[in-house]
Write a protein that holds these residues in place. Structure first.
Motif, PDB file in Angstrom:
ATOM      1  N   LYS A  19     -52.077 -27.246  18.908  1.00 20.61           N
ATOM      2  CA  LYS A  19     -52.051 -28.553  19.575  1.00 20.61           C
ATOM      3  C   LYS A  19     -52.846 -28.491  20.872  1.00 20.61           C
ATOM      4  CE  LYS A  19     -47.809 -30.617  17.916  1.00 20.61           C
ATOM      5  NZ  LYS A  19     -46.590 -31.318  18.287  1.00 20.61           N
ATOM      6  N   ILE A  20     -53.362 -29.645  21.269  1.00 16.40           N
ATOM      7  CA  ILE A  20     -54.046 -29.700  22.554  1.00 16.40           C
ATOM      8  C   ILE A  20     -52.997 -29.829  23.651  1.00 16.40           C
ATOM      9  CG2 ILE A  20     -55.504 -31.138  24.022  1.00 16.40           C
ATOM     10  CD1 ILE A  20     -57.332 -31.549  21.707  1.00 16.40           C
ATOM     11  N   MET A  21     -53.042 -28.923  24.620  1.00 17.32           N
ATOM     12  CA  MET A  21     -52.043 -28.930  25.690  1.00 17.32           C
ATOM     13  C   MET A  21     -52.533 -29.708  26.895  1.00 17.32           C
ATOM     14  SD  MET A  21     -49.706 -27.268  24.208  1.00 17.32           S
ATOM     15  CE  MET A  21     -48.446 -26.867  25.398  1.00 17.32           C
ATOM     16  N   GLU A  22     -53.806 -29.588  27.161  1.00 15.83           N
ATOM     17  CA  GLU A  22     -54.342 -30.279  28.332  1.00 15.83           C
ATOM     18  C   GLU A  22     -55.810 -30.576  28.078  1.00 15.83           C
ATOM     19  OE1 GLU A  22     -53.534 -28.355  32.028  1.00 15.83           O
ATOM     20  OE2 GLU A  22     -54.395 -29.983  33.219  1.00 15.83           O
ATOM     21  N   GLN A  23     -56.238 -31.716  28.542  1.00 18.10           N
ATOM     22  CA  GLN A  23     -57.626 -32.093  28.331  1.00 18.10           C
ATOM     23  C   GLN A  23     -58.104 -32.882  29.540  1.00 18.10           C
ATOM     24  OE1 GLN A  23     -60.260 -34.449  24.987  1.00 18.10           O
ATOM     25  NE2 GLN A  23     -58.156 -34.058  24.567  1.00 18.10           N
ATOM     26  N   GLY A  24     -59.312 -32.595  29.979  1.00 14.16           N
ATOM     27  CA  GLY A  24     -59.829 -33.346  31.113  1.00 14.16           C
ATOM     28  C   GLY A  24     -61.167 -32.809  31.559  1.00 14.16           C
ATOM     29  N   PRO A  25     -61.750 -33.435  32.606  1.00 12.42           N
ATOM     30  CA  PRO A  25     -63.005 -32.933  33.163  1.00 12.42           C
ATOM     31  C   PRO A  25     -62.802 -31.520  33.700  1.00 12.42           C
ATOM     32  CG  PRO A  25     -62.494 -35.114  34.015  1.00 12.42           C
ATOM     33  CD  PRO A  25     -61.290 -34.659  33.285  1.00 12.42           C
ATOM     34  N   VAL A  26     -63.814 -30.679  33.549  1.00 14.11           N
ATOM     35  CA  VAL A  26     -63.656 -29.265  33.886  1.00 14.11           C
ATOM     36  C   VAL A  26     -63.205 -29.048  35.331  1.00 14.11           C
ATOM     37  CG1 VAL A  26     -64.938 -27.130  34.251  1.00 14.11           C
ATOM     38  CG2 VAL A  26     -65.179 -28.370  32.125  1.00 14.11           C
ATOM     39  N   ARG A  27     -63.866 -29.727  36.276  1.00 11.35           N
ATOM     40  CA  ARG A  27     -63.500 -29.542  37.687  1.00 11.35           C
ATOM     41  C   ARG A  27     -62.031 -29.874  37.918  1.00 11.35           C
ATOM     42  NH1 ARG A  27     -67.099 -29.688  41.906  1.00 11.35           N
ATOM     43  NH2 ARG A  27     -69.217 -29.150  41.257  1.00 11.35           N
ATOM     44  N   GLU A  28     -61.657 -31.003  37.363  1.00 15.74           N
ATOM     45  CA  GLU A  28     -60.289 -31.497  37.524  1.00 15.74           C
ATOM     46  C   GLU A  28     -59.268 -30.504  36.949  1.00 15.74           C
ATOM     47  OE1 GLU A  28     -59.343 -34.418  38.838  1.00 15.74           O
ATOM     48  OE2 GLU A  28     -57.265 -34.559  38.109  1.00 15.74           O
ATOM     49  N   VAL A  29     -59.531 -30.042  35.738  1.00 17.09           N
ATOM     50  CA  VAL A  29     -58.584 -29.145  35.088  1.00 17.09           C
ATOM     51  C   VAL A  29     -58.530 -27.790  35.807  1.00 17.09           C
ATOM     52  CG1 VAL A  29     -58.083 -27.887  32.956  1.00 17.09           C
ATOM     53  CG2 VAL A  29     -58.796 -30.264  32.853  1.00 17.09           C
ATOM     54  N   PHE A  30     -59.669 -27.314  36.266  1.00 22.16           N
ATOM     55  CA  PHE A  30     -59.681 -25.998  36.914  1.00 22.16           C
ATOM     56  C   PHE A  30     -59.085 -26.058  38.317  1.00 22.16           C
ATOM     57  CE2 PHE A  30     -62.337 -22.742  34.615  1.00 22.16           C
ATOM     58  CZ  PHE A  30     -62.244 -23.383  33.405  1.00 22.16           C
ATOM     59  N   ARG A  31     -59.339 -27.140  39.076  1.00 27.13           N
ATOM     60  CA  ARG A  31     -58.814 -27.215  40.431  1.00 27.13           C
ATOM     61  C   ARG A  31     -57.358 -27.611  40.434  1.00 27.13           C
ATOM     62  NH1 ARG A  31     -63.611 -30.194  43.467  1.00 27.13           N
ATOM     63  NH2 ARG A  31     -65.051 -28.432  43.532  1.00 27.13           N
ATOM     64  N   ASN A  32     -57.003 -28.406  39.454  1.00 24.29           N
ATOM     65  CA  ASN A  32     -55.695 -29.013  39.505  1.00 24.29           C
ATOM     66  C   ASN A  32     -55.037 -28.967  38.130  1.00 24.29           C
ATOM     67  OD1 ASN A  32     -53.576 -30.473  40.432  1.00 24.29           O
ATOM     68  ND2 ASN A  32     -54.605 -32.463  40.339  1.00 24.29           N
ATOM     69  N   PRO A  33     -54.845 -27.748  37.602  1.00 30.34           N
ATOM     70  CA  PRO A  33     -54.271 -27.665  36.262  1.00 30.34           C
ATOM     71  C   PRO A  33     -52.839 -28.202  36.250  1.00 30.34           C
ATOM     72  CG  PRO A  33     -54.381 -25.485  37.263  1.00 30.34           C
ATOM     73  CD  PRO A  33     -55.053 -26.419  38.204  1.00 30.34           C
ATOM     74  N   GLN A  34     -52.520 -28.984  35.238  1.00 23.49           N
ATOM     75  CA  GLN A  34     -51.211 -29.614  35.173  1.00 23.49           C
ATOM     76  C   GLN A  34     -50.265 -28.915  34.218  1.00 23.49           C
ATOM     77  OE1 GLN A  34     -50.173 -32.271  37.049  1.00 23.49           O
ATOM     78  NE2 GLN A  34     -52.087 -31.862  38.126  1.00 23.49           N
TER      79      GLN A  34
END
Lengths: 326, 303
Positions: A231-246
């Motif tokens: 399953k996909i756990m998290e998806q988003g723009p790279v900068r956003e996901v790397f700086r602010n992983p949820q």
């Protein structure tokens, strides 16, 4: 910009002992024209199976449902002949092992020209000239000489360049690269990634980059989808996901790679193992390994919840802080 | 001397950069000299068959009066009949030369027929697997369970004795081993990533079977075919010996041996010469096949 590829509610089931088990479930993502999407996850999480299902290259025993829209056309509903017309022509693929991905008995010029003869109706001599041009484009020295060489005369990095030349031959709109640099050493990795980025920009080609290397994602991708246990756990723009992983899984992944800056700390591996396909937990699939696990996690899957612009995360922690994604 | 070595080394280096598979092949041939012997025998055999009218001294079916003694027994080797004459006064040497044609035709054509059937079935069986594989392999088991020579004998008896029918009988009975070997090879080759890669390029199934997989398993097929040629030559000789193969007066080594058996006490040359020819032919193909197997064996690969 329109979407080149849109995958909707993809589910892939395999038969084990006369029962079907989902290896991939609820997977949805899209790739815009010219964009690079990274698909990240540990071994066995369903990345490669997902990519093969887009090309319809899974064995017949696999049950694939949902929709895979390429320029609005559902690839899952295409007949075999139409699908062949798309493979290598509209969508190309690069595999992980450059040592075994080339046919040892044919000259590389012929292997590069093959799809041109197949899809574009070029003659053998035209295809050969085009192959030389492609070899030059992927940075292989003396292309007019090596075009008549056999794969065993090439090194791993050079073979991966040849693979890229083959994949680029028909100027596809989408390139699926399944761990293209995993088998190469680090200096070559950077060259190959550079080359892919350059060619993608020149041809306005989208890339679906499958990898387990977050460094490669950071370097190459516009957006990233993190997969865990199908399953996909998290998806988003790279900068956003790397700086602010949820998602706790994404955070776990990031903590398990060494950092060059800051104080020296012990690496924090994610404890435990991926659940088996035959025995998937009912609730969140990461629950058993998650440091923030709550009671509800074991009972119910949270679904993908908004975490920011184009940023979604599959986690109950997100429920309280859900935001609009658009 | 040293200058020669140096120039050889330079020549070798510049060549090794552009070494083709063919060059590698010839390099490893040197390690197995018996291939030369086998190749030479096969080559001479082909020469015999092709240039039979030139090489033969006499017409192979003419019955010469001076080939028989007054009492009706055949004359032995002489200037006129190098290998003697047979029981009706024909020249054994010329018959031997013409007989090579039958042996080679059977060897090559029958092998080609079984190769075609065996390779196709093996490719399909190995590639598709499952039910198709089971069906084809059980048919193969059945074919292999029959005693080859007896079944060929029965088949030729039903069809009638002629060269064509011998070819058909040997051809359609001999593919069992080939199908099995090809299937096994396909099973291993189809897992290679380049097969998947070819599919990802849009290649159709026949294209993958014949242009991707087949070229990669050609080595074992060539070896098997070479060995099958010698086996088929023997089977033809056996059939002709038993009287159902090539019919007299057309010379075949098998029916020559048969004709010689009755007179072996006073005219041994009738049996010995075709026997030796058969032995050499089979030896030649076997040496060639064994040698090719050694050369193509990856463990002996030269790089």
């Amino acid at each position: 910009m329109s979407n080149v590829l849109e995958v909707k509610d993809l589910e892939i089931q395999f038969e084990i002992d006369e029962k079907y088990y989902s290896a991939v479930k609820d997977v949805s993502f899209y790739i815009r024209e010219g964009e690079t999407l990274g698909l990240v996850g540990e071994s066995g999480c369903g990345k490669s199976v997902t990519s093969l299902s887009i090309m319809r290259l899974l064995q017949d025993t696999a049950k694939v449902s949902g929709a895979i829209l390429y320029n609005g056309e559902n690839l899952l509903e295409l007949g075999p002949a139409k699908m062949r017309g798309i493979r290598g022509n509209e969508i190309s693929m690069i595999f992980q092992e450059p040592m075994t991905s080339l046919n040892p008995v044919h000259r590389i010029g012929r292997q590069i020209g093959e799809s041109l003869m197949l899809h574009k109706g070029l003659s053998a001599s035209e295809a050969r000239l085009e192959a030389i041009e492609l070899l030059r484009k992927v940075g292989i020295p003396r292309p007019d000489e090596v075009v008549d060489d056999y794969p065993h005369q090439f090194s791993g990095g050079m073979r991966q360049r040849v693979m890229i030349a083959i994949a680029m031959a028909c100027q596809p709109k989408l390139l699926i690269a399944d761990e293209p640099t995993t088998a190469l050493d680090v200096t070559i990795q950077a060259q190959i990634l550079d080359l892919m980025r350059k060619l993608a920009a020149e041809n306005n080609m989208a890339i679906l980059l499958i990898t387990h290397d977050l460094g490669v994602v950071a370097e190459m991708c516009d957006r990233v989808a993190v997969m865990y246990a199908g399953k996909i756990m998290e998806q988003g723009p790279v900068r956003e996901v790397f700086r602010n992983p949820q998602n706790p899984y994404t955070i776990g992944l990031m903590n398990s790679i060494p950092k060059l800056e800051g104080p020296r700390m012990r690496l924090q591996p994610i404890e435990g193992n991926v659940p088996s396909v035959r025995n998937m937990p009912q609730g969140c699939r990461f629950a058993a390994r998650c440091p923030y696990v709550m009671d509800i996690c074991r009972e119910q899957d949270p679904g993908l919840l908004g975490a920011g612009p184009e940023h979604i995360s599959r986690c109950w922690l997100q429920a309280d802080r859900e935001v609009q994604t658009q | 001397m040293s200058v020669q070595n140096a120039s050889a080394a330079i020549g070798g280096a510049s060549k090794s950069q552009k070494k083709s598979r063919g060059a590698l092949f010839w390099k490893s041939v040197r390690k197995f000299p018996m291939v030369y012997v086998g190749g030479l025998i096969v080559f001479l055999l082909v020469i015999c068959a092709v240039f039979a009218p030139v090489l033969a001294l006499h017409n192979p079916i003419t019955q010469y009066q001076n080939g028989l003694h007054m009492d009706g027994t055949p004359v032995g080797p002489s200037k006129f009949f190098p290998f003697g004459a047979d029981d009706v006064g024909r020249d054994v040497y010329s018959r031997l030369i013409y007989g090579s044609r039958v042996s080679l035709i059977v060897g090559f054509v029958a092998t080609a027929i079984s190769l075609l059937i065996g390779t196709t079935l093996g490719l399909i069986s190995g590639y598709f697997g499952g039910f198709i594989d089971t069906v084809i392999m059980r048919i193969t088991d059945t074919i292999l369970a029959f005693p080859f020579l007896l079944f060929a004998l029965a088949l030729v008896t039903i069809l009638g004795s002629s060269l064509t029918n011998v070819l058909i009988a040997i051809g359609i009975l001999g593919w069992g081993v080939m199908a099995r070997v090809v299937r096994g090879q396909v099973l291993s080759v189809k897992e290679f990533e380049y097969v998947q890669a070819a599919r990802a390029l849009g290649a159709s199934t026949p294209r993958i079977l014949f242009r991707v997989i087949l070229p990669n398993i050609l080595g074992p097929i060539i070896v098997l075919a070479t060995l099958a040629v010698s086996q088929n030559i023997l089977v033809e000789a056996g059939l002709s010996f038993l009287g159902v193969g090539v019919q007299p007066p057309t010379p075949s080594w098998g029916n020559m041996i048969y004709a010689g058996v009755q007179d072996y006490q006073f005219a041994p040359w009738l049996m010995v010469y075709p026997g030796v020819a058969l032995l050499l032919a089979v030896l030649g193909f076997n040496l060639l096949g064994d040698g090719l197997r050694d050369i193509l064996d990856p463990r002996n690969a030269t790089h």
